[in-house]
Design a protein around this motif. Structure first.
Motif, PDB file in Angstrom:
ATOM      1  N   ALA A  39      44.909  -7.464  23.364  1.00 18.71           N
ATOM      2  CA  ALA A  39      44.338  -7.857  22.158  1.00 18.71           C
ATOM      3  C   ALA A  39      45.498  -8.414  21.128  1.00 18.71           C
ATOM      4  CB  ALA A  39      43.306  -7.161  21.554  1.00 18.71           C
ATOM      5  N   ASN A  40      46.514  -7.551  21.045  1.00 17.11           N
ATOM      6  CA  ASN A  40      47.598  -7.657  20.020  1.00 17.11           C
ATOM      7  C   ASN A  40      48.316  -8.974  20.441  1.00 17.11           C
ATOM      8  OD1 ASN A  40      47.300  -5.833  18.276  1.00 17.11           O
ATOM      9  ND2 ASN A  40      48.374  -4.151  19.494  1.00 17.11           N
ATOM     10  N   ARG A  41      48.558  -8.991  22.025  1.00 15.78           N
ATOM     11  CA  ARG A  41      49.268 -10.222  22.449  1.00 15.78           C
ATOM     12  C   ARG A  41      48.317 -11.318  22.288  1.00 15.78           C
ATOM     13  NH1 ARG A  41      50.713  -6.786  26.865  1.00 15.78           N
ATOM     14  NH2 ARG A  41      49.106  -7.565  28.175  1.00 15.78           N
ATOM     15  N   LEU A  42      47.119 -11.534  22.519  1.00 17.32           N
ATOM     16  CA  LEU A  42      46.360 -12.606  22.310  1.00 17.32           C
ATOM     17  C   LEU A  42      46.246 -13.167  20.982  1.00 17.32           C
ATOM     18  CD1 LEU A  42      44.435 -14.794  23.365  1.00 17.32           C
ATOM     19  CD2 LEU A  42      42.623 -13.156  22.686  1.00 17.32           C
ATOM     20  N   LEU A  70      36.588  -4.535  20.923  1.00 16.18           N
ATOM     21  CA  LEU A  70      37.820  -4.071  20.878  1.00 16.18           C
ATOM     22  C   LEU A  70      37.605  -2.597  20.196  1.00 16.18           C
ATOM     23  CD1 LEU A  70      40.815  -4.256  20.800  1.00 16.18           C
ATOM     24  CD2 LEU A  70      40.785  -5.357  18.222  1.00 16.18           C
ATOM     25  N   SER A  71      36.868  -2.441  19.216  1.00 14.66           N
ATOM     26  CA  SER A  71      36.579  -1.125  18.610  1.00 14.66           C
ATOM     27  C   SER A  71      35.992  -0.151  19.582  1.00 14.66           C
ATOM     28  CB  SER A  71      35.869  -1.335  17.443  1.00 14.66           C
ATOM     29  OG  SER A  71      36.293  -2.195  16.566  1.00 14.66           O
ATOM     30  N   ASN A 108      50.405 -21.132  13.029  1.00 10.92           N
ATOM     31  CA  ASN A 108      51.405 -21.449  12.015  1.00 10.92           C
ATOM     32  C   ASN A 108      51.840 -22.456  12.339  1.00 10.92           C
ATOM     33  OD1 ASN A 108      51.077 -19.016  10.353  1.00 10.92           O
ATOM     34  ND2 ASN A 108      52.075 -17.666  11.982  1.00 10.92           N
ATOM     35  N   HIS A 109      52.348 -22.903  13.472  1.00 10.28           N
ATOM     36  CA  HIS A 109      52.717 -24.079  13.932  1.00 10.28           C
ATOM     37  C   HIS A 109      52.021 -25.283  13.708  1.00 10.28           C
ATOM     38  CE1 HIS A 109      56.509 -22.731  15.700  1.00 10.28           C
ATOM     39  NE2 HIS A 109      55.700 -21.660  16.372  1.00 10.28           N
ATOM     40  N   LEU A 110      50.704 -25.194  13.851  1.00  2.03           N
ATOM     41  CA  LEU A 110      49.652 -26.298  13.573  1.00  2.03           C
ATOM     42  C   LEU A 110      49.625 -26.629  12.082  1.00  2.03           C
ATOM     43  CD1 LEU A 110      46.965 -26.116  16.369  1.00  2.03           C
ATOM     44  CD2 LEU A 110      48.881 -27.502  16.285  1.00  2.03           C
ATOM     45  N   THR A 111      49.730 -25.540  11.243  1.00  2.00           N
ATOM     46  CA  THR A 111      49.678 -25.670   9.889  1.00  2.00           C
ATOM     47  C   THR A 111      51.099 -25.714   9.324  1.00  2.00           C
ATOM     48  OG1 THR A 111      49.421 -23.399   9.511  1.00  2.00           O
ATOM     49  CG2 THR A 111      47.387 -24.365   9.926  1.00  2.00           C
ATOM     50  N   GLY A 112      51.824 -25.820   9.878  1.00  2.00           N
ATOM     51  CA  GLY A 112      53.330 -26.206   9.244  1.00  2.00           C
ATOM     52  C   GLY A 112      53.865 -24.905   8.702  1.00  2.00           C
ATOM     53  N   GLY A 113      53.435 -23.642   9.103  1.00  2.00           N
ATOM     54  CA  GLY A 113      53.827 -22.621   8.602  1.00  2.00           C
ATOM     55  C   GLY A 113      55.163 -21.984   9.514  1.00  2.00           C
ATOM     56  N   GLY A 114      55.662 -21.004   8.904  1.00  2.00           N
ATOM     57  CA  GLY A 114      56.780 -20.469   9.679  1.00  2.00           C
ATOM     58  C   GLY A 114      56.343 -19.750  11.172  1.00  2.00           C
ATOM     59  N   ALA A 115      57.214 -18.646  11.448  1.00  2.00           N
ATOM     60  CA  ALA A 115      56.676 -17.941  12.671  1.00  2.00           C
ATOM     61  C   ALA A 115      55.777 -17.086  12.153  1.00  2.00           C
ATOM     62  CB  ALA A 115      58.005 -16.971  12.874  1.00  2.00           C
ATOM     63  N   ALA A 116      54.866 -16.522  13.501  1.00  2.00           N
ATOM     64  CA  ALA A 116      53.627 -15.649  13.216  1.00  2.00           C
ATOM     65  C   ALA A 116      54.200 -14.416  12.782  1.00  2.00           C
ATOM     66  CB  ALA A 116      52.895 -15.752  14.377  1.00  2.00           C
ATOM     67  N   PRO A 117      53.446 -13.783  11.759  1.00  2.00           N
ATOM     68  CA  PRO A 117      53.577 -12.321  11.353  1.00  2.00           C
ATOM     69  C   PRO A 117      53.726 -11.226  12.589  1.00  2.00           C
ATOM     70  CG  PRO A 117      51.492 -13.113  10.430  1.00  2.00           C
ATOM     71  CD  PRO A 117      52.155 -14.140  11.162  1.00  2.00           C
ATOM     72  N   SER A 118      54.703 -10.301  12.758  1.00  2.00           N
ATOM     73  CA  SER A 118      54.377  -9.473  13.696  1.00  2.00           C
ATOM     74  C   SER A 118      53.521  -8.250  13.556  1.00  2.00           C
ATOM     75  CB  SER A 118      55.851  -8.978  14.106  1.00  2.00           C
ATOM     76  OG  SER A 118      57.014  -9.776  13.920  1.00  2.00           O
TER      77      SER A 118
END
Length: 87
Positions: free
Chosen positions: A65-68, A55-56, A77-87
């Motif tokens: 890479a950002n989309r991935l 990437l560098s 986040n969904h698997l660990t019970g967290g909220g939405a992913a940080p943007s």
């Protein structure tokens, strides 16, 4: 052969099949050795290091890479019970 005789024959055949089948999937799991899980950090994993280097070096497009990484973050986040992913 009467219907009741056919029924008795069918029930006997099913009973024989059940007796010969042994346990079910739950019995197999109970009898199996306990499962173990190993948790390892990916922070210094060779694959992550190579991804970061490529990437560098510009070998991977930053927007790709950002989309991935956003997708992976959402899944984690969904698997660990967290909220939405940080943007």
């Amino acid at each position: 052969m009467s219907a009741t005789e056919q029924l008795d024959q069918l029930v006997a055949a099913l009973d024989d099949a059940v007796q010969g089948a042994g346990g079910d999937a739950i019995d197999d799991l109970i009898a199996a050795p306990p499962r173990t899980t190993t948790v390892v950090s990916l922070k210094n994993h060779d694959t992550v290091r190579r991804f970061r280097e490529e990437l560098s070096d510009g070998l991977i497009r930053a927007d790709t890479a950002n989309r991935l990484l956003a997708l992976v973050g959402t899944i984690i986040n969904h698997l660990t019970g967290g909220g939405a992913a940080p943007s």
